[in-house]
Design a protein around this motif. Structure first.
Motif, PDB file in Angstrom:
ATOM      1  N   UNK A 284       0.825  -1.217   0.000  1.00  0.00           N
ATOM      2  CA  UNK A 284       0.000   0.000   0.000  1.00  0.00           C
ATOM      3  C   UNK A 284       0.856   1.262   0.000  1.00  0.00           C
ATOM      4  N   UNK A 285       2.146   1.105   0.286  1.00  0.00           N
ATOM      5  CA  UNK A 285       3.055   2.251   0.255  1.00  0.00           C
ATOM      6  C   UNK A 285       3.417   2.660  -1.171  1.00  0.00           C
ATOM      7  N   UNK A 286       2.950   1.898  -2.160  1.00  0.00           N
ATOM      8  CA  UNK A 286       3.337   2.134  -3.553  1.00  0.00           C
ATOM      9  C   UNK A 286       3.040   3.552  -4.060  1.00  0.00           C
ATOM     10  N   UNK A 287       1.828   4.119  -3.815  1.00  0.00           N
ATOM     11  CA  UNK A 287       1.581   5.487  -4.302  1.00  0.00           C
ATOM     12  C   UNK A 287       2.546   6.506  -3.695  1.00  0.00           C
ATOM     13  N   UNK A 288       2.764   6.405  -2.382  1.00  0.00           N
ATOM     14  CA  UNK A 288       3.675   7.343  -1.714  1.00  0.00           C
ATOM     15  C   UNK A 288       5.098   7.155  -2.217  1.00  0.00           C
ATOM     16  N   UNK A 289       5.499   5.904  -2.401  1.00  0.00           N
ATOM     17  CA  UNK A 289       6.849   5.602  -2.878  1.00  0.00           C
ATOM     18  C   UNK A 289       7.033   6.102  -4.306  1.00  0.00           C
ATOM     19  N   UNK A 290       6.009   5.931  -5.145  1.00  0.00           N
ATOM     20  CA  UNK A 290       6.068   6.419  -6.527  1.00  0.00           C
ATOM     21  C   UNK A 290       6.205   7.941  -6.550  1.00  0.00           C
ATOM     22  N   UNK A 291       5.428   8.625  -5.701  1.00  0.00           N
ATOM     23  CA  UNK A 291       5.506  10.094  -5.632  1.00  0.00           C
ATOM     24  C   UNK A 291       6.901  10.535  -5.191  1.00  0.00           C
ATOM     25  N   UNK A 292       7.482   9.815  -4.215  1.00  0.00           N
ATOM     26  CA  UNK A 292       8.828  10.147  -3.730  1.00  0.00           C
ATOM     27  C   UNK A 292       9.878   9.943  -4.818  1.00  0.00           C
ATOM     28  N   UNK A 293       9.834   8.795  -5.495  1.00  0.00           N
ATOM     29  CA  UNK A 293      10.797   8.495  -6.555  1.00  0.00           C
ATOM     30  C   UNK A 293      10.635   9.482  -7.717  1.00  0.00           C
ATOM     31  N   UNK A 294       9.381   9.832  -8.058  1.00  0.00           N
ATOM     32  CA  UNK A 294       9.128  10.803  -9.129  1.00  0.00           C
ATOM     33  C   UNK A 294       9.708  12.175  -8.765  1.00  0.00           C
ATOM     34  N   UNK A 295       9.623  12.526  -7.489  1.00  0.00           N
ATOM     35  CA  UNK A 295      10.197  13.804  -7.024  1.00  0.00           C
ATOM     36  C   UNK A 295      11.717  13.782  -7.152  1.00  0.00           C
ATOM     37  N   UNK A 296      12.338  12.662  -6.807  1.00  0.00           N
ATOM     38  CA  UNK A 296      13.800  12.547  -6.866  1.00  0.00           C
ATOM     39  C   UNK A 296      14.300  12.488  -8.306  1.00  0.00           C
ATOM     40  N   UNK A 297      13.646  11.665  -9.136  1.00  0.00           N
ATOM     41  CA  UNK A 297      14.163  11.383 -10.482  1.00  0.00           C
ATOM     42  C   UNK A 297      13.796  12.465 -11.489  1.00  0.00           C
ATOM     43  N   UNK A 298      12.520  12.906 -11.494  1.00  0.00           N
ATOM     44  CA  UNK A 298      12.090  13.865 -12.526  1.00  0.00           C
ATOM     45  C   UNK A 298      11.571  15.177 -11.927  1.00  0.00           C
ATOM     46  N   UNK A 299      11.820  15.385 -10.617  1.00  0.00           N
ATOM     47  CA  UNK A 299      11.449  16.629  -9.931  1.00  0.00           C
ATOM     48  C   UNK A 299       9.966  16.956 -10.082  1.00  0.00           C
ATOM     49  N   UNK A 300       9.145  15.934  -9.986  1.00  0.00           N
ATOM     50  CA  UNK A 300       7.694  16.103 -10.064  1.00  0.00           C
ATOM     51  C   UNK A 300       7.195  16.508  -8.673  1.00  0.00           C
ATOM     52  N   UNK A 301       6.718  17.738  -8.550  1.00  0.00           N
ATOM     53  CA  UNK A 301       6.356  18.266  -7.232  1.00  0.00           C
ATOM     54  C   UNK A 301       4.846  18.217  -7.013  1.00  0.00           C
ATOM     55  N   UNK A 302       4.469  18.064  -5.768  1.00  0.00           N
ATOM     56  CA  UNK A 302       3.072  18.077  -5.347  1.00  0.00           C
ATOM     57  C   UNK A 302       2.918  19.118  -4.250  1.00  0.00           C
ATOM     58  N   UNK A 303       1.705  19.668  -4.105  1.00  0.00           N
ATOM     59  CA  UNK A 303       1.500  20.623  -3.009  1.00  0.00           C
ATOM     60  C   UNK A 303       1.178  19.869  -1.713  1.00  0.00           C
ATOM     61  N   UNK A 304       1.095  20.613  -0.632  1.00  0.00           N
ATOM     62  CA  UNK A 304       0.920  20.005   0.697  1.00  0.00           C
ATOM     63  C   UNK A 304      -0.390  19.205   0.781  1.00  0.00           C
ATOM     64  N   UNK A 305      -1.460  19.751   0.205  1.00  0.00           N
ATOM     65  CA  UNK A 305      -2.761  19.070   0.241  1.00  0.00           C
ATOM     66  C   UNK A 305      -2.690  17.736  -0.497  1.00  0.00           C
ATOM     67  N   UNK A 306      -2.006  17.728  -1.659  1.00  0.00           N
ATOM     68  CA  UNK A 306      -1.877  16.495  -2.436  1.00  0.00           C
ATOM     69  C   UNK A 306      -1.043  15.449  -1.691  1.00  0.00           C
TER      70      UNK A 306
END
Length: 321
Positions: free
Chosen positions: A271-293
Motif C-alpha cells: 500500500x506504500x506504492x503510491x507514496x513511494x512512486x511520488x517520492x521516486x518521481x520527485x527525486x528522479x524527474x522533480x515532479x512536485x506536489x502541493x501540501x494538500x496532495x
C-alpha cells in the motif's frame, strides 16, 4: 524482515516503470542532468504502442522462466483446452482482456497527470474490489470497511490536481477518469482472478494474461495509423525494454515476498506504492506536489493499509478472545 524488504523493493522497482512511462509521454529533466522524454502523445494509440513494446519482451521472458518457477505450467495451459476446463480458459483469457484495458487506461493517466497522483487514484481499486466481492461472493463490507473506504475517497479528493497554464482542466479530467477507471477494471480483474486461482496456478494464469495483452495491443495498432516513420524509435525501445524489465522484476519480487510473509502482509506493505512512486518521481524527474496532495496520498496510503490489514486484525481479535 527479509520478506518485508523484498515487497518494499518490489514497489520501488515498479515505481521506475511508471516513471519511465511518464518520461516517454512528457519531457522531464531526469536527475537534474538529462533533458529526456516527450517522444509520444499521452493517448490510447500510443499507450497501445508502449504496451506492445513492453509485452514483446515480457511474454517471451516469462515463457522461458515459467517452467522453472512452476514445472507444470505448460501442462496446465494445455489442459485448459479440454472441454471440462473451457470455463477456466475463458476466465483467464477474460482477465487478459481486462489487463489490456486497465494498463492502457493507466498509461493515459500517467501521461496526463503527475505519476504519484495517477497511482494514488488507481490504488482506490480496493474500494471497487470490496463492492464487487459483495456482489459476486456475498462478502458484505463490515462497518470498519465502509469507514476505511470513505477515508480513501476523501484522501483521493485531496490529490486532484488543479489546471495550470501548461495543462488545461480537460486533460486533467481525462487523466483522473483514466486513473479511476483503470482501478475499477483492475478490481474486476482481481475478483475474476481470485475465482480462477481455485482451478489454475498463478504462473500460467499470469502468462496467459500477459500474452492476451500482447495480442490485443498488437491488434489495436492495426486500427490506428500512427506516424511510425516520425517516431523516435531508439529512445522508445530503450524505454520499452527498461520498463518491461523493471515491471517483470517487480512482479517476481512481489511474488517472492508474498510467499515469504503472506498475501495480507504483502498487500499492507504494498500500500506504500503510491507514496513511494511520488517520492521516486520527485527525486528522479522533480515532479512536485502541493501540501494538500501529499496529505491526500498519505490518507489514501493509510486507508489501503487498513483495508488490507482488516482480516489480520479480525483474526488477531479472535485469537485474543
Amino acid at each position: 524482515m527479509l520478506g518485508i524488504l523484498i515487497v518494499l523493493l518490489s514497489s520501488f522497482v515498479l515505481s521506475f516503470h511508471n516513471i519511465t512511462v511518464r518520461v516517454l509521454f512528457a519531457e522531464h529533466l531526469v536527475l537534474g542532468l538529462f533533458l529526456l522524454g516527450g517522444y509520444v502523445k499521452p493517448d490510447l494509440p500510443h499507450s497501445f504502442l508502449l504496451m506492445f513494446m513492453r509485452m514483446l519482451l515480457v511474454v517471451p521472458l516469462m515463457a522461458f522462466l515459467a517452467p522453472k518457477l512452476y514445472p507444470s505450467a505448460w501442462k496446465e495451459c494445455q489442459n485448459l483446452f479440454h472441454r471440462d476446463r473451457r470455463d477456466v480458459l475463458v476466465q483467464a483469457f477474460g482477465c487478459g482482456v481486462l489487463m489490456f484495458v486497465y494498463v492502457a487506461s493507466l498509461y493515459v493517466a500517467i501521461g496526463l497527470i503527475p505519476t504519484g497522483i495517477a497511482m494514488t487514484l488507481f490504488f482506490t481499486y480496493p474500494i471497487f474490489t470490496a463492492l464487487l466481492a459483495w456482489q459476486f461472493f456475498g462478502d458484505r463490507p463490515t462497518l470498519f470497511r465502509w469507514v476505511v473506504m470513505g477515508i480513501i475517497l476523501i484522501g483521493s479528493a485531496f490529490t486532484i490536481p488543479q489546471s495550470t497554464p501548461t495543462q488545461n482542466s480537460y486533460a486533467i479530467a481525462i487523466g483522473i477518469l483514466a486513473s479511476v477507471g483503470s482501478g475499477v477494471v483492475y478490481a474486476l480483474y482481481t475478483v475474476i482472478a481470485q475465482k480462477c486461482f481455485e482451478k489454475l496456478h498463478p504462473i500460467p494464469f499470469t502468462w496467459i494474461s500477459f500474452a492476451t495483452t500482447l495480442l490485443f495491443s498488437g491488434m489495436s495498432l492495426l486500427f490506428w495509423q500512427l506516424p511510425y516513420t516520425n517516431l523516435a524509435w531508439t529512445p522508445l525501445w530503450i524505454g520499452g525494454i527498461f520498463s518491461g524489465l523493471v515491471s517483470f522484476l517487480g512482479h517476481i519480487l512481489n511474488n517472492i515476498g508474498i510467499r515469504a510473509i503472506g498475501a495480507t502482509a504483502a498487500s499492507i506493505i504494498g500500500s506504500s506504492s503510491p507514496a513511494l512512486t511520488a517520492l521516486v518521481a520527485w527525486i528522479v524527474i522533480h515532479e512536485t506536489l502541493n501540501v494538500i496532495q501529499i496529505l491526500g496520498i498519505g490518507i489514501v496510503t493509510l486507508g489501503i493499509a487498513l483495508l488490507s490489514g482488516e482480516r489480520a486484525l479480525i483474526k488477531r481479535s479472535h485469537h485474543s478472545n
